[in-house]
Design a protein around this motif. Structure first.
Motif, PDB file in Angstrom:
ATOM      1  N   SER A  88       0.829  -1.207   0.000  1.00 15.58           N
ATOM      2  CA  SER A  88       0.000   0.000   0.000  1.00 15.58           C
ATOM      3  C   SER A  88       0.864   1.258   0.000  1.00 15.58           C
ATOM      4  N   LEU A  89       0.217   2.376  -0.294  1.00 15.18           N
ATOM      5  CA  LEU A  89       0.906   3.668  -0.236  1.00 15.18           C
ATOM      6  C   LEU A  89       1.366   3.959   1.195  1.00 15.18           C
ATOM      7  N   ALA A  90       0.568   3.575   2.175  1.00 15.52           N
ATOM      8  CA  ALA A  90       0.962   3.786   3.575  1.00 15.52           C
ATOM      9  C   ALA A  90       2.250   3.034   3.899  1.00 15.52           C
ATOM     10  N   THR A  91       2.369   1.800   3.420  1.00 16.35           N
ATOM     11  CA  THR A  91       3.597   1.032   3.647  1.00 16.35           C
ATOM     12  C   THR A  91       4.755   1.649   2.887  1.00 16.35           C
ATOM     13  N   LEU A  92       4.489   2.150   1.692  1.00 16.75           N
ATOM     14  CA  LEU A  92       5.535   2.827   0.917  1.00 16.75           C
ATOM     15  C   LEU A  92       6.028   4.067   1.662  1.00 16.75           C
ATOM     16  N   GLU A  93       5.118   4.839   2.224  1.00 12.37           N
ATOM     17  CA  GLU A  93       5.507   6.027   2.992  1.00 12.37           C
ATOM     18  C   GLU A  93       6.291   5.648   4.240  1.00 12.37           C
ATOM     19  N   ALA A  94       5.882   4.573   4.908  1.00 15.74           N
ATOM     20  CA  ALA A  94       6.624   4.103   6.088  1.00 15.74           C
ATOM     21  C   ALA A  94       8.015   3.614   5.690  1.00 15.74           C
ATOM     22  N   THR A  95       8.104   2.971   4.524  1.00 15.66           N
ATOM     23  CA  THR A  95       9.401   2.516   4.021  1.00 15.66           C
ATOM     24  C   THR A  95      10.297   3.706   3.722  1.00 15.66           C
ATOM     25  N   ARG A  96       9.744   4.758   3.128  1.00 14.56           N
ATOM     26  CA  ARG A  96      10.509   5.990   2.881  1.00 14.56           C
ATOM     27  C   ARG A  96      11.096   6.509   4.188  1.00 14.56           C
ATOM     28  N   ASP A  97      10.271   6.528   5.234  1.00 15.79           N
ATOM     29  CA  ASP A  97      10.733   7.016   6.534  1.00 15.79           C
ATOM     30  C   ASP A  97      11.841   6.125   7.098  1.00 15.79           C
ATOM     31  N   ARG A  98      11.706   4.825   6.941  1.00 21.62           N
ATOM     32  CA  ARG A  98      12.736   3.894   7.416  1.00 21.62           C
ATOM     33  C   ARG A  98      14.038   4.093   6.652  1.00 21.62           C
ATOM     34  N   LEU A  99      13.926   4.299   5.323  1.00 21.68           N
ATOM     35  CA  LEU A  99      15.125   4.557   4.518  1.00 21.68           C
ATOM     36  C   LEU A  99      15.823   5.828   5.000  1.00 21.68           C
ATOM     37  N   GLY A 113       2.526   5.668 -14.075  1.00 17.75           N
ATOM     38  CA  GLY A 113       1.464   4.804 -14.579  1.00 17.75           C
ATOM     39  C   GLY A 113       0.544   4.385 -13.462  1.00 17.75           C
ATOM     40  N   SER A 114       0.376   3.091 -13.281  1.00 20.61           N
ATOM     41  CA  SER A 114      -0.528   2.570 -12.252  1.00 20.61           C
ATOM     42  C   SER A 114       0.191   2.260 -10.940  1.00 20.61           C
ATOM     43  N   GLU A 115       1.402   2.790 -10.773  1.00 22.29           N
ATOM     44  CA  GLU A 115       2.221   2.498  -9.596  1.00 22.29           C
ATOM     45  C   GLU A 115       2.632   3.760  -8.853  1.00 22.29           C
ATOM     46  N   TRP A 116       2.747   3.651  -7.540  1.00 24.26           N
ATOM     47  CA  TRP A 116       3.469   4.637  -6.733  1.00 24.26           C
ATOM     48  C   TRP A 116       4.892   4.121  -6.620  1.00 24.26           C
ATOM     49  N   SER A 117       5.866   5.003  -6.715  1.00 29.02           N
ATOM     50  CA  SER A 117       7.256   4.598  -6.828  1.00 29.02           C
ATOM     51  C   SER A 117       8.154   5.476  -5.967  1.00 29.02           C
ATOM     52  N   LEU A 118       9.163   4.853  -5.357  1.00 34.09           N
ATOM     53  CA  LEU A 118      10.181   5.561  -4.584  1.00 34.09           C
ATOM     54  C   LEU A 118      11.540   4.955  -4.926  1.00 34.09           C
ATOM     55  N   CYS A 132       4.155   0.267  -5.109  1.00 31.77           N
ATOM     56  CA  CYS A 132       2.868  -0.360  -4.805  1.00 31.77           C
ATOM     57  C   CYS A 132       1.879   0.065  -5.883  1.00 31.77           C
ATOM     58  N   HIS A 133       0.872  -0.752  -6.086  1.00 32.60           N
ATOM     59  CA  HIS A 133      -0.176  -0.396  -7.038  1.00 32.60           C
ATOM     60  C   HIS A 133      -0.899   0.840  -6.517  1.00 32.60           C
ATOM     61  N   ALA A 134      -1.202   1.762  -7.404  1.00 38.03           N
ATOM     62  CA  ALA A 134      -1.826   3.031  -6.999  1.00 38.03           C
ATOM     63  C   ALA A 134      -3.222   2.811  -6.448  1.00 38.03           C
ATOM     64  N   ASP A 135      -3.874   1.730  -6.825  1.00 35.50           N
ATOM     65  CA  ASP A 135      -5.216   1.481  -6.305  1.00 35.50           C
ATOM     66  C   ASP A 135      -5.212   0.654  -5.027  1.00 35.50           C
TER      67      ASP A 135
END
Length: 136
Positions: A88-99, A113-118, A132-135
């Protein structure tokens, strides 16, 4: 338990994007889900859906730009980067913070496209991506 859900994509480099897209489309029924024209500092690219949530991100670069001739059996060629999948986007944001907490060199979360990316660099300097998938 790992926070990733597996690989999201593998990115590779080719000198003939149209030929590679046609090959994966014809042989594996891959579908193009995103195309990007070449821009200053970024090569032309296509994202191919390989099924099962996995994709092949193909970048076009000439031999002078660093693409390697990989036609010889046993020869090595570049994998540009790989993308780890999160749920999920929430997990992606938490991963950004961990990085950030670990001092990683990171970019910004962006929609491709259909993805959120970091994008980030690991301790060896290899560029990687978390998606993560944007949806989701």
């Amino acid at each position: 338990m790992p926070i990733t859900t597996g690989f999201n994509h593998i990115a590779t480099i080719t000198s003939d994007l149209d030929k590679i897209v046609a090959f994966y489309s014809d042989v594996f029924d891959a579908k193009s889900t995103f195309e990007m024209a070449a821009e200053q500092g970024h090569p032309r690219m296509t994202i191919l859906d390989l099924g099962g949530g996995a994709a092949l991100n193909v970048f076009e670069a000439s031999a002078e730009d660093g693409a390697v001739d990989r036609r010889r059996m046993g020869g090595r060629g570049p994998i540009d980067h790989f993308g780890l999948a999160v749920d999920s986007l929430a997990t992606l944001e938490a991963t950004r913070d961990r990085l950030r907490e670990h001092g990683a060199d990171i970019g910004e979360i962006q929609r491709l496209g259909s993805e959120w990316s970091l994008f980030f660099r690991d301790p060896d300097g290899m560029e990687l991506e978390v998606c993560c998938h944007a949806d989701a």
